[in-house]
Design an enzyme around this catalytic site. Structure first.
Site, mmCIF file in Angstrom:
data_model
loop_
_atom_site.group_PDB
_atom_site.id
_atom_site.type_symbol
_atom_site.label_atom_id
_atom_site.label_comp_id
_atom_site.label_asym_id
_atom_site.label_seq_id
_atom_site.Cartn_x
_atom_site.Cartn_y
_atom_site.Cartn_z
ATOM 1 N N TYR B 154 -7.905 1.348 3.675
ATOM 2 C CA TYR B 154 -6.649 1.196 2.882
ATOM 3 C C TYR B 154 -5.819 0.276 3.696
ATOM 4 O O TYR B 154 -5.249 -0.718 3.100
ATOM 5 C CB TYR B 154 -5.829 2.521 3.019
ATOM 6 C CG TYR B 154 -4.459 2.659 2.470
ATOM 7 C CD1 TYR B 154 -4.501 2.867 1.348
ATOM 8 C CD2 TYR B 154 -3.417 2.509 3.399
ATOM 9 C CE1 TYR B 154 -2.908 2.804 0.555
ATOM 10 C CE2 TYR B 154 -2.166 2.681 2.746
ATOM 11 C CZ TYR B 154 -1.936 2.811 1.380
ATOM 12 O OH TYR B 154 -0.768 3.020 0.742
ATOM 13 N N LYS B 158 -4.220 -3.414 2.308
ATOM 14 C CA LYS B 158 -2.847 -3.505 2.136
ATOM 15 C C LYS B 158 -2.689 -4.782 3.272
ATOM 16 O O LYS B 158 -1.685 -5.665 2.980
ATOM 17 C CB LYS B 158 -2.155 -2.206 2.629
ATOM 18 C CG LYS B 158 -2.246 -1.214 1.711
ATOM 19 C CD LYS B 158 -1.453 -1.600 0.425
ATOM 20 C CE LYS B 158 -1.609 -0.172 -0.188
ATOM 21 N NZ LYS B 158 -0.819 -0.485 -1.855
#
Lengths: 77, 247
Positions: B154, B158
């Site tokens: 993740y 991002k």
């Protein structure tokens, strides 16, 4: 309208240049001050106008007004 | 209050969570919102809800499907005359410690969070480039700035999205298309609802403003970035995190 006139019209619209500047030997980037995104836009506009797909590898062949007209004539003729 | 009358806003992953809150805020301010999400059921429910307030249209699609998105964006332009704002919000988590993380969990998170944003940005910019205006907002995360144990996939997606934002901002600037990112911190959503009270208390201590944020906190910053109030902002990442990260 023939291919040549349509190409000139698109170049005028997209690059905001005068008709007199759009001579066959005019290079889009060097003479007509197009940036790299402009050249992509021109190709997209040709594709829309003439209903064809211009492959990425052919885009380098369309450096001048004359080359673009000849290329499109070849594809459509 | 912002006025987005006659503005077309496309939001991915808009059926639930922060995406839905963003959609609702824009609809309340008069925008026509195109809700994109994976499940027809979720899209229909969200759109039915939004239509009670204003203008919303649902589109079922997968952001990682390039040809599907090409058609979808062309359809939005055909039906609504253009795209003023794209909000790349669709995102997932598949948390695990690095040592145990499966390759497919790495790939899925990168595909949806990062590649999906690439695909939708490309489709939307094609139209914005011709219109010579537009605002693209990428929903990143503070995790992409500070990292987090158990979220390597993740965080990578991002952090990548923040760098992607900067490159697009430079590339699109000459066409008057601005690209910015919003990095939410700890926001009350389904994604964070599963956290234990202890974990919440810990986060509360780390956040200068002392509490978790709401989806509406994020939505308001998106409205700012979509509006002319932010006309001179591009390539930026705004952390909406109660002061958790400061840089």
């Amino acid at each position: 309208m023939d291919i040549e006139a349509k190409v000139k019209q698109i170049v005028m619209d997209k690059l905001g240049v005068e008709e007199a500047q759009i001579v066959p030997e005019a290079n889009f980037i060097e003479d007509l001050r197009a940036d790299s995104l402009d050249t992509v836009e021109l190709v997209m506009a040709f594709e829309d106008e003439f209903g064809l797909t211009i492959p990425d590898e052919d885009q380098d062949k369309l450096r001048t007004v004359g080359q673009a007209i000849d290329y499109l004539k070849g594809k459509l003729g | 209050m912002h006025d987005f009358k006659d503005k077309v806003v496309v939001i991915t992953g808009a059926a639930r969570g922060i995406g839905f809150a963003i959609a609702k805020s824009f609809v309340e301010c008069g925008a026509t919102v195109a809700v994109i999400d994976l499940s027809a059921e979720a899209v229909n429910a969200a759109v039915a809800n939004l239509k009670q307030i204003g203008k919303a249209i649902g589109y079922v699609g997968n952001v990682t499907d390039s040809s599907g998105m090409e058609e979808l964006f062309a359809q939005v332009v055909k039906e609504h005359g253009g795209i003023d704002t794209l909000i790349n919000n669709a995102g997932i988590t598949r948390d695990n410690l690095m040592i145990r993380m499966k390759e497919e969990d790495w790939q899925l998170v990168l595909d949806i969070n990062l590649k999906g944003s690439f695909i939708c940005t490309q489709k939307a910019f094609k139209h914005m480039m011709k219109a010579r205006k537009g605002s693209i907002i990428n929903i990143a995360s503070v995790i992409g700035i500070m990292g987090n144990a158990g979220q390597a996939n993740y965080a990578a997606s991002k952090g990548g999205l923040i760098a992607f934002t900067k490159s697009c901002a430079k590339e699109f600037a000459s066409r008057n298309v601005r690209v910015n990112a919003v990095a939410p911190g700890f926001i009350e959503t389904e994604m964070t609802a599963t956290l234990s009270d202890d974990v919440r208390a810990e986060y509360g201590k780390a956040i200068p403003l002392g509490k978790m944020g709401s989806p509406e906190d994020v939505a308001r910053v998106c409205m700012f970035l979509a509006s002319e109030d932010s006309a001179y902002l591009t390539g930026q990442t705004l952390a909406v995190d109660g002061g958790l990260t400061m840089h």
